[in-house]
Design a protein around this motif. Structure first.
Motif, PDB file in Angstrom:
ATOM      1  N   ILE A  71       0.841  -1.202   0.000  1.00  0.00           N
ATOM      2  CA  ILE A  71       0.000   0.000   0.000  1.00  0.00           C
ATOM      3  C   ILE A  71       0.876   1.252   0.000  1.00  0.00           C
ATOM      4  O   ILE A  71       0.585   2.223  -0.704  1.00  0.00           O
ATOM      5  CB  ILE A  71      -0.965  -0.022   1.200  1.00  0.00           C
ATOM      6  CG1 ILE A  71      -1.999  -1.133   1.013  1.00  0.00           C
ATOM      7  CG2 ILE A  71      -1.661   1.325   1.382  1.00  0.00           C
ATOM      8  CD1 ILE A  71      -2.872  -1.377   2.224  1.00  0.00           C
ATOM      9  N   PHE A  72       1.971   1.225   0.743  1.00  0.00           N
ATOM     10  CA  PHE A  72       2.894   2.362   0.775  1.00  0.00           C
ATOM     11  C   PHE A  72       3.474   2.627  -0.610  1.00  0.00           C
ATOM     12  O   PHE A  72       3.526   3.776  -1.055  1.00  0.00           O
ATOM     13  CB  PHE A  72       4.024   2.104   1.778  1.00  0.00           C
ATOM     14  CG  PHE A  72       5.097   3.141   1.749  1.00  0.00           C
ATOM     15  CD1 PHE A  72       4.901   4.368   2.346  1.00  0.00           C
ATOM     16  CD2 PHE A  72       6.305   2.892   1.113  1.00  0.00           C
ATOM     17  CE1 PHE A  72       5.886   5.336   2.317  1.00  0.00           C
ATOM     18  CE2 PHE A  72       7.293   3.848   1.077  1.00  0.00           C
ATOM     19  CZ  PHE A  72       7.093   5.075   1.677  1.00  0.00           C
ATOM     20  N   VAL A  73       3.914   1.593  -1.307  1.00  0.00           N
ATOM     21  CA  VAL A  73       4.512   1.766  -2.630  1.00  0.00           C
ATOM     22  C   VAL A  73       3.488   2.323  -3.615  1.00  0.00           C
ATOM     23  O   VAL A  73       3.790   3.224  -4.394  1.00  0.00           O
ATOM     24  CB  VAL A  73       5.111   0.429  -3.139  1.00  0.00           C
ATOM     25  CG1 VAL A  73       5.456   0.502  -4.616  1.00  0.00           C
ATOM     26  CG2 VAL A  73       6.340   0.065  -2.332  1.00  0.00           C
ATOM     27  N   ILE A  74       2.261   1.810  -3.579  1.00  0.00           N
ATOM     28  CA  ILE A  74       1.225   2.298  -4.490  1.00  0.00           C
ATOM     29  C   ILE A  74       0.902   3.758  -4.196  1.00  0.00           C
ATOM     30  O   ILE A  74       0.788   4.583  -5.101  1.00  0.00           O
ATOM     31  CB  ILE A  74      -0.047   1.429  -4.396  1.00  0.00           C
ATOM     32  CG1 ILE A  74       0.229   0.019  -4.925  1.00  0.00           C
ATOM     33  CG2 ILE A  74      -1.197   2.064  -5.177  1.00  0.00           C
ATOM     34  CD1 ILE A  74      -0.886  -0.967  -4.648  1.00  0.00           C
ATOM     35  N   THR A  75       0.797   4.111  -2.933  1.00  0.00           N
ATOM     36  CA  THR A  75       0.411   5.467  -2.548  1.00  0.00           C
ATOM     37  C   THR A  75       1.566   6.449  -2.675  1.00  0.00           C
ATOM     38  O   THR A  75       1.353   7.649  -2.831  1.00  0.00           O
ATOM     39  CB  THR A  75      -0.139   5.457  -1.110  1.00  0.00           C
ATOM     40  OG1 THR A  75      -1.223   4.525  -1.057  1.00  0.00           O
ATOM     41  CG2 THR A  75      -0.644   6.815  -0.688  1.00  0.00           C
TER      42      THR A  75
END
Length: 128
Positions: A97-101
């Motif tokens: 989720i961190f990488v996508i956001t």
């Protein structure tokens, strides 16, 4: 080895939340990281290394996307559902989720327990 990565991830989140690198705060952060419950099946080391590699790739990608948005405006939006990779621990799901956001064109709006991310994207052209 992955147990250490889980503790380091928890400690990094602690430092991000508190923004204090003092000795007392570090000791409290280590205690919190050790006392939080653990899952029975930690992620494989290969999965953690792959996630860290994705983070390293996401940093220059974020700068490129930010410049692209400034030079060529993106006027269209799209909502997509992306599948969570199989056998992901909560720590690895957090990193996904961190990488996508982290990149400016995408943000995770919701994580569904069925194994899906709800992702909002901006685009230059409308997709047919």
């Amino acid at each position: 080895m992955t147990g250490y990565l889980n503790i380091l991830l928890r400690l990094a989140i602690w430092f991000l939340l508190t923004a204090d690198f003092g000795i007392a705060n570090t000791i409290i952060g280590v205690c919190v990281a050790l006392l939080l419950p653990r899952r029975a099946n930690p992620g494989a080391l290969k999965d953690w290394l792959h996630a860290i590699g994705e983070i390293i790739i996401a940093i220059p990608q974020a700068f490129i996307e930010a410049i692209e948005i400034m030079v060529r405006p993106h006027r269209y939006e799209a909502m997509t559902m992306e599948h969570v990779k199989p056998q992901r621990t909560p720590g690895l799901i957090f990193l996904d989720i961190f990488v996508i956001t982290f990149t400016p064109k995408t943000i995770v709006l919701k994580y569904h327990e069925e194994g899906l991310y709800e992702v909002h994207r901006i685009q230059r052209r409308k997709q047919s």
